[in-house]
Scaffold this motif. Structure first.
Motif, mmCIF file in Angstrom:
data_model
loop_
_atom_site.group_PDB
_atom_site.id
_atom_site.type_symbol
_atom_site.label_atom_id
_atom_site.label_comp_id
_atom_site.label_asym_id
_atom_site.label_seq_id
_atom_site.Cartn_x
_atom_site.Cartn_y
_atom_site.Cartn_z
ATOM 1 N N THR A 1 0.828 -1.208 0.000
ATOM 2 C CA THR A 1 0.000 0.000 0.000
ATOM 3 C C THR A 1 0.863 1.258 0.000
ATOM 4 O OG1 THR A 1 -1.737 -1.180 1.186
ATOM 5 C CG2 THR A 1 -1.835 1.228 1.239
ATOM 6 N N THR A 2 1.903 1.271 0.829
ATOM 7 C CA THR A 2 2.782 2.441 0.913
ATOM 8 C C THR A 2 3.547 2.632 -0.387
ATOM 9 O OG1 THR A 2 3.015 2.121 3.286
ATOM 10 C CG2 THR A 2 4.665 3.511 2.227
ATOM 11 N N GLU B 1 4.587 5.636 -5.256
ATOM 12 C CA GLU B 1 4.808 5.665 -6.699
ATOM 13 C C GLU B 1 3.725 6.465 -7.416
ATOM 14 O OE1 GLU B 1 5.438 1.606 -7.974
ATOM 15 O OE2 GLU B 1 7.408 1.539 -6.973
ATOM 16 N N GLN B 2 2.491 6.385 -6.964
ATOM 17 C CA GLN B 2 1.422 7.182 -7.563
ATOM 18 C C GLN B 2 1.685 8.672 -7.339
ATOM 19 O OE1 GLN B 2 -1.113 6.525 -9.640
ATOM 20 N NE2 GLN B 2 -1.498 8.732 -9.635
ATOM 21 N N LEU C 1 6.215 12.666 0.836
ATOM 22 C CA LEU C 1 5.670 11.511 0.123
ATOM 23 C C LEU C 1 5.441 10.351 1.088
ATOM 24 C CD1 LEU C 1 7.867 11.615 -3.111
ATOM 25 C CD2 LEU C 1 5.413 12.082 -2.955
ATOM 26 N N PRO C 2 4.442 9.518 0.819
ATOM 27 C CA PRO C 2 4.134 8.398 1.712
ATOM 28 C C PRO C 2 5.326 7.458 1.907
ATOM 29 C CG PRO C 2 2.424 8.664 0.047
ATOM 30 C CD PRO C 2 3.541 9.581 -0.333
ATOM 31 N N GLY C 3 5.610 7.128 3.167
ATOM 32 C CA GLY C 3 6.607 6.122 3.501
ATOM 33 C C GLY C 3 8.060 6.554 3.461
#
Length: 150
Positions: free
Chosen positions: A77-78, A83-84, A127-129
């Protein structure tokens, strides 16, 4: 993929604006077989598209940096969210996921250092993560936009 297909690809990588007639002459085929091969290369995905190669300096984008990203979390998910989010940042012109550490290599192009700093602080660092970002400046392109080997 045979030698003729490789020749067609080599010619188009050097000049993507060739007409089919010019391409056929360069590779030594008549027009119809060359056109069929070209369409098959496009249909198969060997040719993904055509574009202009723009000189970043000429359009005022003179700051070129490589950013190394180490992720805190690497669950599906992360990674997907990270990447999105990268795809939504036009200043990120290349992004590769790597084996080992760091996890990603990004090539970022902006107008100048202040623009890079804003992108870094407001977008990349959030950004996520993301655990850690490390960047270095590109001094000079030695090999750049090289066609794929035949």
């Amino acid at each position: 993929m045979d030698d003729m297909d490789r020749q067609i690809l080599a010619e188009l990588q050097n000049d993507g604006r060739l007409t089919v007639t010019e391409l056929a002459a360069r590779v030594g085929l008549s027009l119809s077989p060359c056109h069929r091969r070209l369409r098959e290369l496009e249909r198969s995905g060997a040719i993904r598209g055509y574009r202009a190669v723009v000189d970043s300096d000429a359009v005022g984008l003179t700051f070129d940096a490589l950013v190394f990203v180490t992720m805190r979390q690497e669950d599906r998910t992360t990674i997907s969210a990270f990447e999105q989010a990268l795809t939504e940042l036009p200043q990120v012109v290349q992004a590769q996921r790597l084996f080992g550490d760091p996890d990603y290599l990004l090539r970022v192009i902006t107008a100048d250092l202040p623009a890079f700093q804003r992108l870094y602080d407001e977008n990349l660092a959030t950004l996520p993560g993301v655990q850690r970002l490390s960047s270095t400046l590109v001094m000079k392109h030695v090999v750049h936009e090289r066609p794929l080997p035949a």
